[in-house]
Design an enzyme around this catalytic site. Structure first.
Site, PDB file in Angstrom:
ATOM      1  N   ILE A  36       9.530  36.418  29.306  1.00  0.00           N
ATOM      2  CA  ILE A  36       9.213  36.095  30.698  1.00  0.00           C
ATOM      3  C   ILE A  36       9.744  37.164  31.645  1.00  0.00           C
ATOM      4  O   ILE A  36       9.146  37.444  32.697  1.00  0.00           O
ATOM      5  CB  ILE A  36       9.764  34.694  31.075  1.00  0.00           C
ATOM      6  N   SER A  39      22.220  40.842  28.199  1.00  0.00           N
ATOM      7  CA  SER A  39      21.424  40.150  27.191  1.00  0.00           C
ATOM      8  C   SER A  39      21.945  40.508  25.810  1.00  0.00           C
ATOM      9  O   SER A  39      22.373  41.652  25.579  1.00  0.00           O
ATOM     10  CB  SER A  39      19.950  40.540  27.313  1.00  0.00           C
ATOM     11  N   ARG A  40      21.905  39.562  24.901  1.00  0.00           N
ATOM     12  CA  ARG A  40      22.411  39.817  23.553  1.00  0.00           C
ATOM     13  C   ARG A  40      21.528  40.782  22.772  1.00  0.00           C
ATOM     14  O   ARG A  40      22.024  41.565  21.962  1.00  0.00           O
ATOM     15  CB  ARG A  40      22.516  38.502  22.774  1.00  0.00           C
ATOM     16  N   LYS A  97      12.936  28.200  35.813  1.00  0.00           N
ATOM     17  CA  LYS A  97      12.703  26.779  35.581  1.00  0.00           C
ATOM     18  C   LYS A  97      12.851  26.460  34.089  1.00  0.00           C
ATOM     19  O   LYS A  97      12.561  27.318  33.248  1.00  0.00           O
ATOM     20  CB  LYS A  97      11.324  26.358  36.119  1.00  0.00           C
ATOM     21  N   ASP A 146       8.575  21.729  28.761  1.00  0.00           N
ATOM     22  CA  ASP A 146       8.760  23.087  29.271  1.00  0.00           C
ATOM     23  C   ASP A 146       7.518  23.530  30.045  1.00  0.00           C
ATOM     24  O   ASP A 146       7.649  24.000  31.177  1.00  0.00           O
ATOM     25  CB  ASP A 146       9.064  24.062  28.132  1.00  0.00           C
TER      26      ASP A 146
END
Length: 310
Positions: free
Chosen positions: A15, A38-39, A92, A170
């Site tokens: 996203i 971020s991993r 969201k 979702d």
């Protein structure tokens, strides 16, 4: 001229690449992307860090943070960012529970920073024209049909099937964000049926019935097993004809006549809104769509169905 707000993204995934990065670029006068945490993933030419803690320590100049990790992990990251005095944008749904979002809203107010619970589908081009029509023409009924292929849209995303990942809600919460935006009166859940694959902790389908204080009924059907053409439709019957939103609000018909709409710009509009509330010193934390999902899990009848495999 006010300088662009220095923004960081936490949780870099599909996203972010598809929507957030282009939307930030489209709001270059409001934001400049200066870091990510971020991993597993990075954004080309943007400094990256393995954790939000490392990022905030190394880059105290960051002014705002967009949180794009799964909702089960968002509270801790949001609290850290707010504690550091950063404005926070939450993808969201804004959290895994209503209680944690309420706590974040209170903490943001205490810290004097802005918190934004974003609902991108509310910025689809057909939503505001539909809302205006329904404000002037009494609604008598609504039917929501939100059916898509989970294997296409969420391949190999195990988090979405875990407790707190919401499952079919979702995408379904996008529909609920439109419903709560366009209806002139609030609705509440009266009955629900949720279908859980026998090997998953989140539902693959849901059938929901709502009404408002005047007895106006809303029926919503969510399903993640649809193949072929996808369905993201809201049909509203009014005293003066029918309103139909299709393609997630990208197209609109009123009494059979398709309406001329603005170009789709959901995520650029979200970042415009985020900039506006930061400049105004406000927050925007509407949890109505998430409250309906919580009500569905509370009131819904559970049905176990066949196992789901990617």
């Amino acid at each position: 001229m006010t300088s662009p707000i220095k923004l960081a993204i936490v949780g870099v995934g599909k996203i972010v690449y598809d929507q957030h990065v282009p939307a930030i670029a489209a709001n270059a006068g409001h934001f400049t992307l200066v870091a990510t945490a971020s991993r597993n993933n990075t954004i080309e030419n943007i400094p990256s860090f393995p954790t939000i803690e490392a990022m905030l320590e190394a880059r105290p100049d960051i002014e705002a943070v967009s949180l794009c990790m799964p909702p089960q992990y968002r509270y801790a990251a949001a609290h850290k960012a707010l504690a550091a005095g950063k404005h926070v944008f939450m993808e969201k749904p804004p959290g895994a529970t209503l209680s944690e979002v309420a706590d974040l809203e209170a903490f943001a107010a205490k810290q004097g920073v802005s918190l934004f619970a974003s609902w991108h589908s509310r910025y689809a081009p057909g939503v505001q024209p539909a809302k205006a029509y329904l404000a002037a023409n009494a609604t008598t009924a609504m039917h929501v049909i939100w059916k898509e292929d989970v294997r296409h849209w969420h391949p190999n995303q195990d988090w979405i099937w875990q407790a707190g990942g919401l499952g079919v809600f979702d995408p379904g919460i996008n529909a609920l964000s439109i419903v709560t935006e366009i209806l002139p009166s609030a609705v509440f859940l009266t009955k629900a049926a949720l279908e859980f694959p026998e090997n998953r902790d989140a539902p693959i389908a849901a059938d929901l019935h709502f009404q408002d204080a005047a007895g106006i009924k809303v029926h919503a059907e969510f399903d993640w097993r649809q193949t072929g053409p996808q369905s993201w439709d809201i049909i509203v019957t009014t005293a003066n004809g029918e309103v139909r939103l299709a393609n997630g609000g990208a197209r609109l018909w009123i009494n059979g006549a398709e309406q001329q709409l603005e170009k789709e710009a959901e995520y650029p509009s979200l970042y415009q809104r985020f900039a506006d509330i930061i400049r105004a010193g406000k927050s925007d934390v509407d949890v109505a769509p998430l409250r309906h999902v919580a009500d569905a899990f509370m009131l819904g009848r559970r049905k176990v169905v066949d196992a789901f495999h990617d």
